[in-house]
Design a protein around this motif. Structure first.
Motif, PDB file in Angstrom:
ATOM      1  N   PRO A 154      -0.467   2.746   4.909  1.00  0.00           N
ATOM      2  CA  PRO A 154      -0.297   3.850   3.956  1.00  0.00           C
ATOM      3  C   PRO A 154      -1.594   4.551   3.600  1.00  0.00           C
ATOM      4  CG  PRO A 154       1.016   1.967   3.282  1.00  0.00           C
ATOM      5  CD  PRO A 154       0.158   1.498   4.424  1.00  0.00           C
ATOM      6  N   VAL A 155      -2.693   3.807   3.525  1.00  0.00           N
ATOM      7  CA  VAL A 155      -3.982   4.432   3.186  1.00  0.00           C
ATOM      8  C   VAL A 155      -4.525   5.245   4.356  1.00  0.00           C
ATOM      9  CG1 VAL A 155      -6.393   3.959   2.602  1.00  0.00           C
ATOM     10  CG2 VAL A 155      -4.560   2.709   1.457  1.00  0.00           C
ATOM     11  N   LEU A 156      -4.445   4.696   5.575  1.00  0.00           N
ATOM     12  CA  LEU A 156      -5.051   5.360   6.726  1.00  0.00           C
ATOM     13  C   LEU A 156      -4.190   6.477   7.287  1.00  0.00           C
ATOM     14  CD1 LEU A 156      -6.488   2.286   8.682  1.00  0.00           C
ATOM     15  CD2 LEU A 156      -7.668   3.834   7.110  1.00  0.00           C
ATOM     16  N   VAL A 157      -2.878   6.332   7.237  1.00  0.00           N
ATOM     17  CA  VAL A 157      -1.979   7.312   7.855  1.00  0.00           C
ATOM     18  C   VAL A 157      -1.251   8.155   6.814  1.00  0.00           C
ATOM     19  CG1 VAL A 157      -0.018   7.603   9.420  1.00  0.00           C
ATOM     20  CG2 VAL A 157      -1.654   5.776   9.821  1.00  0.00           C
ATOM     21  N   GLY A 158      -0.870   7.535   5.700  1.00  0.00           N
ATOM     22  CA  GLY A 158      -0.115   8.261   4.690  1.00  0.00           C
ATOM     23  C   GLY A 158      -0.967   8.984   3.679  1.00  0.00           C
ATOM     24  N   GLY A 159      -2.249   8.627   3.593  1.00  0.00           N
ATOM     25  CA  GLY A 159      -3.108   9.288   2.633  1.00  0.00           C
ATOM     26  C   GLY A 159      -3.158   8.543   1.310  1.00  0.00           C
TER      27      GLY A 159
END
Length: 209
Positions: A154-159
């Motif tokens: 979620p942090v790397l791809v979802g922002g």
């Protein structure tokens, strides 16, 4: 998201696992198993970063579609991007249990079903699907629980706006230093998984094991 990834992986994994178990020859089966397991030998972060480069606004997907004269989808750093990445990362964890369940189905079950007049669709519903249910349940436990507790994708791809359970727990442990809230919130996936296993048992998913 966890439920969507689980359903997506089940739909994608079943035909692949069926082909591996019931159609492919020994050499092709070995090649397919290797192709399924091979991504697990690489780093989790490397696979996530690779998808980040593909799906980002200036990534390979948008660049390729622009080169073909097609409008870019611009799905980088969205829930759609997370859905794609999660489905790819956990897909082997669904394929292998389903393959193992389908491989154990005796071939004479299919012959008996045909002798009794059942067509392909009825054989699938009455014979294949019930006997493959343990594999589907095992795979869904992996895909559902791993998606539910993930906080890197979620942090790397979802922002930064993509708050999953793992992100909330992490932020309250490392940033807000609210250990009681983090500990209480960490029980959420445990309760959800307990409810999921109870539901699977209620519908008889474990009766055919």
């Amino acid at each position: 998201m966890a439920a969507l990834v689980t359903v997506t992986d089940a739909v994608l994994a079943f035909p692949v696992a069926y082909f591996m178990a019931r159609v492919a020859g020994p050499r092709l089966r070995l090649a397919l198993i290797t192709a399924v397991v091979l991504p697990l030998w690489s780093s989790y972060l490397a696979r996530v970063y690779a998808w980040r480069l593909i799906l980002s606004h200036d990534g390979a997907l948008n660049w390729g579609l622009k080169a073909l004269g097609l409008p870019p989808p611009d799905i980088g750093y969205t829930n759609v991007a997370m859905w794609i990445v999660f489905s790819y990362i956990w897909l082997p964890f669904m394929i292998m249990p389903v393959y193992a369940a389908l491989e154990r189905i005796p071939g004479n079950y299919f012959e008996a079903s045909q002798d009794l007049g059942a067509r392909g669709g009825r054989t699938f519903v009455k014979v294949v699907l019930p006997l493959a249910m343990p594999g589907l349940v095992a795979g869904s436990i992996f895909t559902f629980s791993l998606t539910l507790g993930d906080y890197i994708t979620p942090v790397l791809v979802g922002g930064p706006g993509s708050d999953f359970i793992g992100n909330v727990v992490y932020s309250n442990v490392g940033v807000a230093n609210n250990i009681p809230f983090a500990a209480a919130y960490a029980t959420v996936p445990l309760v959800l998984m307990a409810g999921y296993l109870w539901l699977a048992r209620r519908i008889g998913a474990f009766d055919v094991m």
